[in-house]
Design a protein around this motif. Sequence first.
Motif, PDB file in Angstrom:
ATOM      1  N   MET A   1      74.749  81.863  74.447  1.00  5.51           N
ATOM      2  CA  MET A   1      75.718  81.926  75.553  1.00  5.51           C
ATOM      3  C   MET A   1      77.146  82.126  75.056  1.00  5.51           C
ATOM      4  O   MET A   1      78.007  82.567  75.800  1.00  5.51           O
ATOM      5  CB  MET A   1      75.647  80.647  76.391  1.00  5.51           C
ATOM      6  N   THR A   2      77.418  81.816  73.788  1.00 12.28           N
ATOM      7  CA  THR A   2      78.774  81.963  73.248  1.00 12.28           C
ATOM      8  C   THR A   2      79.055  83.369  72.717  1.00 12.28           C
ATOM      9  O   THR A   2      80.194  83.683  72.393  1.00 12.28           O
ATOM     10  CB  THR A   2      79.025  80.948  72.102  1.00 12.28           C
ATOM     11  N   CYS A  52      73.834  79.775  83.879  1.00 13.23           N
ATOM     12  CA  CYS A  52      72.583  80.347  83.414  1.00 13.23           C
ATOM     13  C   CYS A  52      71.706  79.200  82.958  1.00 13.23           C
ATOM     14  O   CYS A  52      71.949  78.616  81.893  1.00 13.23           O
ATOM     15  CB  CYS A  52      72.849  81.325  82.281  1.00 13.23           C
ATOM     16  N   GLY A  53      70.718  78.835  83.769  1.00 12.82           N
ATOM     17  CA  GLY A  53      69.914  77.670  83.441  1.00 12.82           C
ATOM     18  C   GLY A  53      70.785  76.427  83.463  1.00 12.82           C
ATOM     19  O   GLY A  53      71.538  76.212  84.403  1.00 12.82           O
ATOM     20  N   ASP A  54      70.724  75.657  82.394  1.00 11.43           N
ATOM     21  CA  ASP A  54      71.532  74.442  82.293  1.00 11.43           C
ATOM     22  C   ASP A  54      72.896  74.716  81.657  1.00 11.43           C
ATOM     23  O   ASP A  54      73.673  73.781  81.422  1.00 11.43           O
ATOM     24  CB  ASP A  54      70.799  73.389  81.457  1.00 11.43           C
ATOM     25  N   TYR A  55      73.199  75.976  81.361  1.00  6.50           N
ATOM     26  CA  TYR A  55      74.417  76.315  80.630  1.00  6.50           C
ATOM     27  C   TYR A  55      75.351  77.163  81.474  1.00  6.50           C
ATOM     28  O   TYR A  55      74.922  77.854  82.405  1.00  6.50           O
ATOM     29  CB  TYR A  55      74.070  77.053  79.326  1.00  6.50           C
ATOM     30  N   ILE A  56      76.620  77.133  81.113  1.00  2.00           N
ATOM     31  CA  ILE A  56      77.638  77.943  81.792  1.00  2.00           C
ATOM     32  C   ILE A  56      78.291  78.812  80.731  1.00  2.00           C
ATOM     33  O   ILE A  56      78.653  78.328  79.645  1.00  2.00           O
ATOM     34  CB  ILE A  56      78.690  77.048  82.493  1.00  2.00           C
ATOM     35  N   PRO A  59      75.373  89.954  84.991  1.00  2.00           N
ATOM     36  CA  PRO A  59      75.136  88.593  84.497  1.00  2.00           C
ATOM     37  C   PRO A  59      73.747  88.050  84.825  1.00  2.00           C
ATOM     38  O   PRO A  59      73.180  87.300  84.038  1.00  2.00           O
ATOM     39  CB  PRO A  59      76.210  87.752  85.178  1.00  2.00           C
ATOM     40  N   LYS A  60      73.165  88.456  85.960  1.00  2.00           N
ATOM     41  CA  LYS A  60      71.816  87.989  86.300  1.00  2.00           C
ATOM     42  C   LYS A  60      70.803  88.481  85.275  1.00  2.00           C
ATOM     43  O   LYS A  60      69.907  87.756  84.873  1.00  2.00           O
ATOM     44  CB  LYS A  60      71.411  88.462  87.693  1.00  2.00           C
ATOM     45  N   CYS A  61      70.952  89.718  84.866  1.00  2.00           N
ATOM     46  CA  CYS A  61      70.043  90.296  83.871  1.00  2.00           C
ATOM     47  C   CYS A  61      70.266  89.622  82.519  1.00  2.00           C
ATOM     48  O   CYS A  61      69.308  89.238  81.845  1.00  2.00           O
ATOM     49  CB  CYS A  61      70.238  91.802  83.768  1.00  2.00           C
ATOM     50  N   ALA A  86      86.685  90.686  77.233  1.00  2.00           N
ATOM     51  CA  ALA A  86      87.669  90.185  78.186  1.00  2.00           C
ATOM     52  C   ALA A  86      87.083  89.971  79.583  1.00  2.00           C
ATOM     53  O   ALA A  86      87.393  88.981  80.239  1.00  2.00           O
ATOM     54  CB  ALA A  86      88.859  91.139  78.250  1.00  2.00           C
ATOM     55  N   ASP A  87      86.258  90.896  80.036  1.00  2.00           N
ATOM     56  CA  ASP A  87      85.747  90.795  81.409  1.00  2.00           C
ATOM     57  C   ASP A  87      84.335  90.193  81.455  1.00  2.00           C
ATOM     58  O   ASP A  87      83.527  90.541  82.292  1.00  2.00           O
ATOM     59  CB  ASP A  87      85.785  92.155  82.109  1.00  2.00           C
ATOM     60  N   ARG A  88      84.065  89.270  80.543  1.00  2.00           N
ATOM     61  CA  ARG A  88      82.754  88.606  80.528  1.00  2.00           C
ATOM     62  C   ARG A  88      82.634  87.687  81.751  1.00  2.00           C
ATOM     63  O   ARG A  88      83.646  87.267  82.313  1.00  2.00           O
ATOM     64  CB  ARG A  88      82.556  87.840  79.224  1.00  2.00           C
ATOM     65  N   PRO A  89      81.410  87.387  82.149  1.00  2.00           N
ATOM     66  CA  PRO A  89      81.214  86.549  83.344  1.00  2.00           C
ATOM     67  C   PRO A  89      81.461  85.061  83.053  1.00  2.00           C
ATOM     68  O   PRO A  89      80.550  84.244  83.014  1.00  2.00           O
ATOM     69  CB  PRO A  89      79.763  86.819  83.730  1.00  2.00           C
ATOM     70  N   VAL A  90      82.721  84.709  82.817  1.00  2.00           N
ATOM     71  CA  VAL A  90      83.099  83.326  82.510  1.00  2.00           C
ATOM     72  C   VAL A  90      82.704  82.422  83.678  1.00  2.00           C
ATOM     73  O   VAL A  90      82.925  82.758  84.841  1.00  2.00           O
ATOM     74  CB  VAL A  90      84.624  83.222  82.250  1.00  2.00           C
ATOM     75  N   GLY A  91      82.092  81.297  83.357  1.00  2.00           N
ATOM     76  CA  GLY A  91      81.715  80.320  84.372  1.00  2.00           C
ATOM     77  C   GLY A  91      80.388  80.608  85.048  1.00  2.00           C
ATOM     78  O   GLY A  91      79.960  79.839  85.911  1.00  2.00           O
ATOM     79  N   TYR A  92      79.711  81.694  84.656  1.00  2.00           N
ATOM     80  CA  TYR A  92      78.427  82.017  85.260  1.00  2.00           C
ATOM     81  C   TYR A  92      77.388  81.015  84.779  1.00  2.00           C
ATOM     82  O   TYR A  92      77.232  80.805  83.579  1.00  2.00           O
ATOM     83  CB  TYR A  92      78.001  83.453  84.905  1.00  2.00           C
TER      84      TYR A  92
END
Length: 131
Positions: free
Chosen positions: A108-109, A125-129, A85-87, A117-123
């Motif tokens: 981001m969507t 990123c800048g001003d967005y989640i 997710p950082k990358c 399914a295993d996406r980094p939900v809630g991560y």
Amino acid sequence: MDSVHPNRTKSDRMEASSKCFYILGFILILGNTIFNGANAAGECPRSTPDMELLKLIPCLSAALDANAAVSRSCCTQVLKLGKNPKCLCAVMLSNTAKSSGVKLEIAMTIPKRCNIADRPVGYKCGDYILP
């Protein structure tokens, strides 16, 4: 004639200048490679966010329009990149992404639109989640 080296011809001096030019060029290329290698140790191991962004070219239309279909090749690349997710965040926040017109709130969507399914939900990123 060369006052320092009286036996050198104009051709010899040009050859020496040419060698200096090539050595300088090599040093610049080497320095750039080392610098890019240092960047690659950041958010995106073995690469840079700008290089990773190139892999996401199939996602461009989906990153510009929330209603655009997301291609299979885009989802495949997002799945690979989403494991870090950082990358993924660094790629989306990169100057290259911004200059290409990518809309971060839409980009981001994409993992959700790909049904990952295993996406980094809630991560964050800048001003967005990531949804």
